[in-house]
Design an enzyme around this catalytic site. Sequence first.
Site, PDB file in Angstrom:
ATOM      1  N   ARG A 194      -0.287 -27.181  31.403  1.00 13.86           N
ATOM      2  CA  ARG A 194      -1.667 -26.778  31.633  1.00 13.86           C
ATOM      3  C   ARG A 194      -2.411 -27.927  32.302  1.00 13.86           C
ATOM      4  O   ARG A 194      -2.281 -29.077  31.899  1.00 13.86           O
ATOM      5  CB  ARG A 194      -2.360 -26.405  30.311  1.00 13.86           C
ATOM      6  CG  ARG A 194      -2.042 -25.007  29.826  1.00 13.86           C
ATOM      7  CD  ARG A 194      -2.691 -23.958  30.725  1.00 13.86           C
ATOM      8  NE  ARG A 194      -2.475 -22.586  30.273  1.00 13.86           N
ATOM      9  CZ  ARG A 194      -1.512 -21.807  30.704  1.00 13.86           C
ATOM     10  NH1 ARG A 194      -0.612 -22.260  31.574  1.00 13.86           N
ATOM     11  NH2 ARG A 194      -1.414 -20.562  30.273  1.00 13.86           N
ATOM     12  N   ILE A 210      10.230 -24.015  26.504  1.00 17.32           N
ATOM     13  CA  ILE A 210      10.412 -24.467  27.886  1.00 17.32           C
ATOM     14  C   ILE A 210      10.826 -25.931  27.918  1.00 17.32           C
ATOM     15  O   ILE A 210      11.724 -26.321  28.677  1.00 17.32           O
ATOM     16  CB  ILE A 210       9.127 -24.236  28.702  1.00 17.32           C
ATOM     17  CG1 ILE A 210       8.801 -22.740  28.756  1.00 17.32           C
ATOM     18  CG2 ILE A 210       9.282 -24.796  30.116  1.00 17.32           C
ATOM     19  CD1 ILE A 210       7.442 -22.428  29.353  1.00 17.32           C
ATOM     20  N   GLU A 229      -8.335 -24.315  38.429  1.00 19.96           N
ATOM     21  CA  GLU A 229      -7.613 -23.571  39.464  1.00 19.96           C
ATOM     22  C   GLU A 229      -8.468 -22.447  40.044  1.00 19.96           C
ATOM     23  O   GLU A 229      -9.218 -21.805  39.307  1.00 19.96           O
ATOM     24  CB  GLU A 229      -6.314 -23.014  38.864  1.00 19.96           C
ATOM     25  CG  GLU A 229      -5.365 -24.100  38.432  1.00 19.96           C
ATOM     26  CD  GLU A 229      -4.109 -23.569  37.759  1.00 19.96           C
ATOM     27  OE1 GLU A 229      -3.995 -22.334  37.582  1.00 19.96           O
ATOM     28  OE2 GLU A 229      -3.246 -24.384  37.399  1.00 19.96           O
ATOM     29  N   HIS A 289       0.551 -23.416  41.164  1.00 21.74           N
ATOM     30  CA  HIS A 289       0.861 -22.744  39.897  1.00 21.74           C
ATOM     31  C   HIS A 289       1.914 -21.636  40.103  1.00 21.74           C
ATOM     32  O   HIS A 289       1.647 -20.456  39.866  1.00 21.74           O
ATOM     33  CB  HIS A 289      -0.412 -22.156  39.265  1.00 21.74           C
ATOM     34  CG  HIS A 289      -0.274 -21.932  37.784  1.00 21.74           C
ATOM     35  ND1 HIS A 289      -1.337 -21.985  36.921  1.00 21.74           N
ATOM     36  CD2 HIS A 289       0.811 -21.649  37.002  1.00 21.74           C
ATOM     37  CE1 HIS A 289      -0.929 -21.745  35.686  1.00 21.74           C
ATOM     38  NE2 HIS A 289       0.376 -21.536  35.710  1.00 21.74           N
ATOM     39  N   ASP A 333       1.972 -28.700  39.121  1.00 20.51           N
ATOM     40  CA  ASP A 333       1.952 -27.263  39.413  1.00 20.51           C
ATOM     41  C   ASP A 333       0.716 -26.604  38.823  1.00 20.51           C
ATOM     42  O   ASP A 333       0.455 -25.434  39.093  1.00 20.51           O
ATOM     43  CB  ASP A 333       3.213 -26.601  38.844  1.00 20.51           C
ATOM     44  CG  ASP A 333       3.297 -25.110  39.159  1.00 20.51           C
ATOM     45  OD1 ASP A 333       3.167 -24.759  40.353  1.00 20.51           O
ATOM     46  OD2 ASP A 333       3.482 -24.311  38.221  1.00 20.51           O
ATOM     47  N   LEU A 349       7.981 -30.224  23.365  1.00 14.06           N
ATOM     48  CA  LEU A 349       9.378 -29.769  23.311  1.00 14.06           C
ATOM     49  C   LEU A 349       9.443 -28.421  22.600  1.00 14.06           C
ATOM     50  O   LEU A 349      10.032 -28.284  21.529  1.00 14.06           O
ATOM     51  CB  LEU A 349      10.256 -30.808  22.601  1.00 14.06           C
ATOM     52  CG  LEU A 349      11.764 -30.642  22.834  1.00 14.06           C
ATOM     53  CD1 LEU A 349      12.131 -31.083  24.248  1.00 14.06           C
ATOM     54  CD2 LEU A 349      12.568 -31.437  21.807  1.00 14.06           C
TER      55      LEU A 349
END
Length: 324
Positions: free
Chosen positions: A235, A158, A264, A282, A259, A155
């Site tokens: 992440r 974002i 990646e 992402h 996402d 928290l």
Amino acid sequence: MPASTEPATILVSGKVHDHVVARIDEAFRLIHIERPDPSLLSPQDIAAVRGISAFGGIDAAFIDAFPNLEIIANFGVGYDSVDAAHAGAKGVMVTNTPDVLTEEVADLTVALLLATLREVPKAEAWLRQGKWVSEGNYRFSPLSLRGRHIGIFGLGRIGLAVAKRLEAFGVSIAYHNRRPAEGVTYSYHPTLKGLAAAVDTLICIAPGGAATEKAINAGILGALGPEGVLINTGRGSTVDEAALAAALRDGTIAAAGLDVFADEPNVPQALLEAPNTVLLPHVASASVATRRAMADLCVDNLVSWFGERRALTPVPETAHVKAK
């Protein structure tokens, strides 16, 4: 280092937003290399480098290679792939790009949650494939946002923006951080497992790094339960992807919307094949306006450092670093 009339030499490592490169080239002496490898540079250029701009990938050895390095301007709010603790110990400033992407990422997080619960991508595919005509209406979605209990792992800026949006949907909200957040009334859980057991929807916006690596594991997913939904826009490293694939396959949880991924752009085949996933490449902050604002803040940190001898958005590990 005293101010000089000559523009500072800034190294751009790897692929960075074009606007970052253009602005650096205009204000500084730019050197661009395709990957963080000092062997790609001459000894003269290594000695000249006073700043680095990169999208992560800056380890201790790379930092140590530049004797006159003063600042690393990271493109992105997450900086777990920059060894900021080592930089701080060496007297090197590290900056990131907070705030300018908060609202965009929060919007996408809620969109991903809704898309996952209501099977939006599959419903659109049903229409586009002509099945609405040939086979009739798309099925009723088994899951809904109605009556859900949302847990937020992380928290921060974002996470709080996501929570504020979700308040409008009338859902209950709880969270887990290392310590309670100030000024919020959401239920706090001192452990992630306690949060997972108390909710049926877990939204991960936690930072990466060793402290959170694979924090969402088989035990957490089991606590979330068979109606559980996992959303991750933080992440990829925070999720044990093998455990998640197994939980989706076995019905331990109901669905996941992701996402971000651990390696990646490589996504585990088991997640690609899972029918109860929504997977995005992402893109949470990837609007033209937001990425340009991130690029501007990245370069503004360099401009401020070499012009006013201060950073605009230092990361906590280097907040003590002063310009020489």
